[in-house]
Write a protein that holds these residues in place. Structure first.
Motif, PDB file in Angstrom:
ATOM      1  N   ASP A  61      20.093 100.277 -63.477  1.00 24.20           N
ATOM      2  CA  ASP A  61      19.734  99.195 -62.561  1.00 24.20           C
ATOM      3  C   ASP A  61      19.732  97.830 -63.232  1.00 24.20           C
ATOM      4  O   ASP A  61      19.733  96.805 -62.545  1.00 24.20           O
ATOM      5  N   SER A  67      12.308 101.863 -62.450  1.00 24.22           N
ATOM      6  CA  SER A  67      13.733 101.535 -62.509  1.00 24.22           C
ATOM      7  C   SER A  67      14.371 102.186 -63.734  1.00 24.22           C
ATOM      8  O   SER A  67      13.704 102.556 -64.701  1.00 24.22           O
ATOM      9  N   ASP A  69      22.563 105.994 -69.092  1.00 26.86           N
ATOM     10  CA  ASP A  69      22.325 105.200 -67.897  1.00 26.86           C
ATOM     11  C   ASP A  69      21.120 105.676 -67.098  1.00 26.86           C
ATOM     12  O   ASP A  69      20.634 104.953 -66.225  1.00 26.86           O
ATOM     13  N   GLN A  70      20.592 106.866 -67.393  1.00 22.23           N
ATOM     14  CA  GLN A  70      19.431 107.394 -66.692  1.00 22.23           C
ATOM     15  C   GLN A  70      18.133 107.230 -67.488  1.00 22.23           C
ATOM     16  O   GLN A  70      17.108 107.800 -67.115  1.00 22.23           O
ATOM     17  N   ARG A  72      27.234  94.094 -63.696  1.00 20.36           N
ATOM     18  CA  ARG A  72      26.808  94.566 -62.386  1.00 20.36           C
ATOM     19  C   ARG A  72      28.037  94.733 -61.491  1.00 20.36           C
ATOM     20  O   ARG A  72      29.122  94.236 -61.812  1.00 20.36           O
ATOM     21  N   HIS A 106      14.910  91.124 -65.254  1.00 21.68           N
ATOM     22  CA  HIS A 106      14.568  92.252 -64.395  1.00 21.68           C
ATOM     23  C   HIS A 106      13.061  92.274 -64.111  1.00 21.68           C
ATOM     24  O   HIS A 106      12.649  92.528 -62.975  1.00 21.68           O
TER      25      HIS A 106
END
Length: 287
Positions: free
Chosen positions: A126, A122, A233-234, A131, A272
């Motif tokens: 994510d 992930s 974000d990656q 969200r 998570h």
């Protein structure tokens, strides 16, 4: 530890009485010499205490060192090592967690165990908040909010810190400011600085304009952390978790080309992980 010492001493007293009984019966296997201390119940108590503590806490080498420093008996290291290792094996047969690990989970402390590996693929996007479908992230602009606006933001939210951005439209990240610092700075300014009122503009940057018609502005540039920990974000979550573990972080900001996208806290990471383990993430309660 007291229970182990009591149990060990009871066993030691029983073995001592057995040795005396065998001596009185003239057993040829008896090695105790009359007038000497053949069985020492205190040694059994010490070994029992070490075994009980080792089984509860899963301590091994450090516990043997502690017991050696307490007693100063170098000749007792071997029985202490055997007792602690055996108690750890028996404890591990019932569960891998010691009493301290169990209390961390029972009390709801957000703790990331360094012994657990994260093998999922992930990304930070994510896990970060907000969200889809959630309210936007609460932020502070660098030069467009008044004292009253900041106070209302503090009342309406319970966050420990707020990202500082250029504007609500651009969302370009400037830094991070804590709730405590903002609250103390505004209270001190309202009490000590003349001309600072509820509609005074709060500046979190060095660039500000002074109007002869408006109220005196409030400059809080010094309390802004201009170098907060940020990720893209990656970024893989495996890297994010290692950052939390090794750097002791409470939160990281997620950006893309300098624009603020969201935030990841340690509680978000734990939820998570629980979700990936087919647990209900909302059932995890933190204190």
């Amino acid at each position: 530890m007291a229970v182990g010492a009591i149990t060990g001493r009871l066993i030691g007293v029983g073995v001592e009485q057995l040795a005396v009984m065998l001596r009185d019966q003239g057993n040829s296997m008896n090695i105790c010499v009359p007038g000497t201390t053949c069985i020492n119940p205190g040694l059994y108590a010490m070994v029992g205490a070490a075994a009980a503590l080792g089984g509860v806490t899963r301590m091994t080498v450090s516990l043997v060192v502690i017991m050696f420093e307490l007693t100063g008996g170098l000749q007792y290291i071997v029985p202490l090592m055997v007792a602690t290792v055996t108690s750890k094996w028996v404890g591990d047969a019932f569960g891998k967690e010691g009493i301290y690990d169990a209390h961390i989970h029972l009390n709801g402390y957000p703790f990331l165990d360094s012994k657990e590996e994260f093998t999922h693929t992930s990304l930070a996007a994510d896990v970060m908040r907000p969200r889809p479908g959630e309210p936007p992230l609460s932020v502070i602009t660098q030069d467009s909010m008044t004292v009253e606006d900041v106070e209302n933001l503090m009342k309406d939210t319970s966050h420990g810190g707020f990202p500082v951005v250029v504007s609500l439209e651009s969302q370009y990240l400037i830094g991070l400011v804590s709730r405590k610092d903002v609250t103390l700075a505004m209270e001190n300014a309202l009490r000590t600085q003349d001309g600072v009122v509820s509609n005074s503009i709060v500046y979190f940057s060095n660039h500000y304009t002074v109007s002869s018609m408006g109220p005196v502005p409030l400059k809080l540039r010094k309390i802004v952390d201009l170098a907060p920990i940020t990720i893209t974000d990656q970024t893989p979550m495996e890297t994010v978790i290692e950052m939390f573990r090794k750097m002791g972080l409470r939160q990281v900001l997620v950006t893309h080309n300098g624009r603020l996208l969201g935030i990841i806290t340690k509680k978000d990471v734990l939820r998570h992980i629980a979700e990936l383990e087919n647990q209900d993430p909302e059932s995890i309660m933190f204190h």
